[in-house]
Write a protein that holds these residues in place. Structure first.
Motif, PDB file in Angstrom:
ATOM      1  N   VAL A  73      10.458   3.927  13.888  1.00 47.98           N
ATOM      2  CA  VAL A  73      11.507   3.817  12.858  1.00 47.98           C
ATOM      3  C   VAL A  73      11.708   2.360  12.474  1.00 47.98           C
ATOM      4  CG1 VAL A  73      13.988   4.090  12.443  1.00 47.98           C
ATOM      5  CG2 VAL A  73      12.682   5.956  13.455  1.00 47.98           C
ATOM      6  N   ARG A  74      11.742   1.489  13.442  1.00 51.52           N
ATOM      7  CA  ARG A  74      11.935   0.063  13.155  1.00 51.52           C
ATOM      8  C   ARG A  74      10.753  -0.496  12.362  1.00 51.52           C
ATOM      9  NH1 ARG A  74      15.355  -3.870  15.571  1.00 51.52           N
ATOM     10  NH2 ARG A  74      14.537  -5.959  15.219  1.00 51.52           N
ATOM     11  N   SER A  75       9.530  -0.098  12.717  1.00 51.22           N
ATOM     12  CA  SER A  75       8.347  -0.573  11.989  1.00 51.22           C
ATOM     13  C   SER A  75       8.372  -0.107  10.540  1.00 51.22           C
ATOM     14  CB  SER A  75       7.072  -0.065  12.652  1.00 51.22           C
ATOM     15  OG  SER A  75       6.943  -0.610  13.934  1.00 51.22           O
ATOM     16  N   ILE A  76       8.723   1.138  10.327  1.00 53.86           N
ATOM     17  CA  ILE A  76       8.791   1.679   8.964  1.00 53.86           C
ATOM     18  C   ILE A  76       9.879   0.976   8.169  1.00 53.86           C
ATOM     19  CG2 ILE A  76       9.374   3.729   7.603  1.00 53.86           C
ATOM     20  CD1 ILE A  76       7.964   5.398   9.791  1.00 53.86           C
ATOM     21  N   ALA A 113      10.930  -5.452   3.935  1.00 51.58           N
ATOM     22  CA  ALA A 113      10.397  -6.822   3.886  1.00 51.58           C
ATOM     23  C   ALA A 113      10.001  -7.250   2.466  1.00 51.58           C
ATOM     24  CB  ALA A 113       9.229  -6.983   4.849  1.00 51.58           C
ATOM     25  N   PRO A 114       9.238  -6.446   1.701  1.00 49.39           N
ATOM     26  CA  PRO A 114       8.887  -6.886   0.344  1.00 49.39           C
ATOM     27  C   PRO A 114      10.113  -7.021  -0.561  1.00 49.39           C
ATOM     28  CG  PRO A 114       7.497  -5.037   1.015  1.00 49.39           C
ATOM     29  CD  PRO A 114       8.552  -5.198   2.050  1.00 49.39           C
ATOM     30  N   ILE A 115      11.100  -6.193  -0.358  1.00 45.51           N
ATOM     31  CA  ILE A 115      12.310  -6.251  -1.184  1.00 45.51           C
ATOM     32  C   ILE A 115      13.081  -7.522  -0.858  1.00 45.51           C
ATOM     33  CG2 ILE A 115      14.506  -5.103  -1.680  1.00 45.51           C
ATOM     34  CD1 ILE A 115      13.034  -2.437  -1.088  1.00 45.51           C
ATOM     35  N   ILE A 174      11.124 -10.540  -2.444  1.00 45.41           N
ATOM     36  CA  ILE A 174      11.267 -10.719  -3.894  1.00 45.41           C
ATOM     37  C   ILE A 174      12.696 -11.109  -4.255  1.00 45.41           C
ATOM     38  CG2 ILE A 174      11.790  -8.366  -4.642  1.00 45.41           C
ATOM     39  CD1 ILE A 174       9.684  -8.944  -6.899  1.00 45.41           C
ATOM     40  N   THR A 175      13.673 -10.650  -3.490  1.00 46.62           N
ATOM     41  CA  THR A 175      15.056 -11.058  -3.736  1.00 46.62           C
ATOM     42  C   THR A 175      15.202 -12.562  -3.523  1.00 46.62           C
ATOM     43  OG1 THR A 175      15.851  -8.884  -3.048  1.00 46.62           O
ATOM     44  CG2 THR A 175      17.454 -10.666  -3.053  1.00 46.62           C
ATOM     45  N   GLY A 176      14.583 -13.095  -2.500  1.00 46.68           N
ATOM     46  CA  GLY A 176      14.613 -14.536  -2.255  1.00 46.68           C
ATOM     47  C   GLY A 176      13.922 -15.314  -3.358  1.00 46.68           C
ATOM     48  N   ILE A 177      12.804 -14.799  -3.832  1.00 45.90           N
ATOM     49  CA  ILE A 177      12.064 -15.466  -4.908  1.00 45.90           C
ATOM     50  C   ILE A 177      12.887 -15.471  -6.191  1.00 45.90           C
ATOM     51  CG2 ILE A 177      10.037 -15.244  -6.397  1.00 45.90           C
ATOM     52  CD1 ILE A 177       8.509 -14.328  -3.867  1.00 45.90           C
ATOM     53  N   ALA A 195       0.713  -8.085  -4.267  1.00 44.20           N
ATOM     54  CA  ALA A 195      -0.254  -7.289  -3.513  1.00 44.20           C
ATOM     55  C   ALA A 195       0.270  -5.900  -3.182  1.00 44.20           C
ATOM     56  CB  ALA A 195      -0.630  -8.014  -2.222  1.00 44.20           C
ATOM     57  N   ASN A 196       1.562  -5.696  -3.304  1.00 46.74           N
ATOM     58  CA  ASN A 196       2.190  -4.419  -2.975  1.00 46.74           C
ATOM     59  C   ASN A 196       1.925  -3.408  -4.091  1.00 46.74           C
ATOM     60  OD1 ASN A 196       3.966  -2.371  -2.222  1.00 46.74           O
ATOM     61  ND2 ASN A 196       5.445  -3.830  -1.393  1.00 46.74           N
ATOM     62  N   ASP A 197       1.475  -2.188  -3.752  1.00 43.29           N
ATOM     63  CA  ASP A 197       1.162  -1.167  -4.752  1.00 43.29           C
ATOM     64  C   ASP A 197       2.354  -0.270  -5.073  1.00 43.29           C
ATOM     65  OD1 ASP A 197      -1.449  -2.002  -5.013  1.00 43.29           O
ATOM     66  OD2 ASP A 197      -2.205  -0.655  -3.462  1.00 43.29           O
ATOM     67  N   THR A 198       3.548  -0.671  -4.702  1.00 49.24           N
ATOM     68  CA  THR A 198       4.735   0.137  -4.952  1.00 49.24           C
ATOM     69  C   THR A 198       5.501  -0.418  -6.140  1.00 49.24           C
ATOM     70  OG1 THR A 198       6.107  -1.196  -3.499  1.00 49.24           O
ATOM     71  CG2 THR A 198       4.915   0.638  -2.474  1.00 49.24           C
TER      72      THR A 198
END
Length: 168
Positions: free
Chosen positions: A22-25, A31-33, A36-39, A55-58
């Protein structure tokens, strides 16, 4: 008692494995969200050289691509505006230099006039592009708010899941 001990050990191992999964998922999703929020925050402070990882396909990857395109357009508009400013400054200097000689000044004024007309057209284009940029920025802000809400919801669900696993 030995069987009960084995069941307890097996339960603890299974709980640990479920907790880890659960933690890994949750980390992989958020992490990508968070990145991008920081960027977006850095770009909002005026750093237009920053690029989001595409690189993310989502949906996050699509958002990152759109964000990178928006920053490129903003940077281009700013560069055009600076170029126009230099053109105007150059035209003003030319006008000042030509002022002493009236015949020569008349010819230069005609040239400057043509340049001013062209600059006027370019300025109208910049204004139009700026309006488009504003619309894109507002859409980006709306999407960012939605995305941040999703991140918070995902984090809250992840935290609740972790607490539930820990409670088990």
């Amino acid at each position: 008692y030995m069987m009960l001990g084995m069941i307890v050990i097996l339960t603890v191992v299974v709980m640990f494995v479920v907790f880890w999964i659960v933690r890994s998922i949750a980390t992989r999703v958020t992490a990508p969200i968070v990145e991008i929020t920081g960027i977006i925050g850095e770009a909002s402070q005026g750093d237009f050289s920053i690029k989001a990882n595409t690189a993310n396909d989502t949906e996050v990857g699509v958002l990152a691509e759109s964000f990178n395109e928006l920053l490129a357009k903003v940077s281009h508009i700013l560069n055009e505006t600076v170029g126009l400013l230099h053109d105007v400054e150059g035209s003003a200097k030319k006008l000042s230099d030509v002022y002493g000689d009236s015949e020569k000044a008349a010819e230069e004024i005609e040239t400057i006039s043509k340049g001013a007309v062209a600059q006027s057209r370019d300025t109208k284009k910049v204004v139009e592009l700026t309006k488009q940029l504003k619309d894109c920025h507002e859409k980006l802000q709306e999407n960012s708010k939605i995305l941040i809400g999703g991140v918070r919801d995902t984090k809250e669900k992840s935290d609740n899941g972790i607490r539930q696993v820990e409670d088990l």
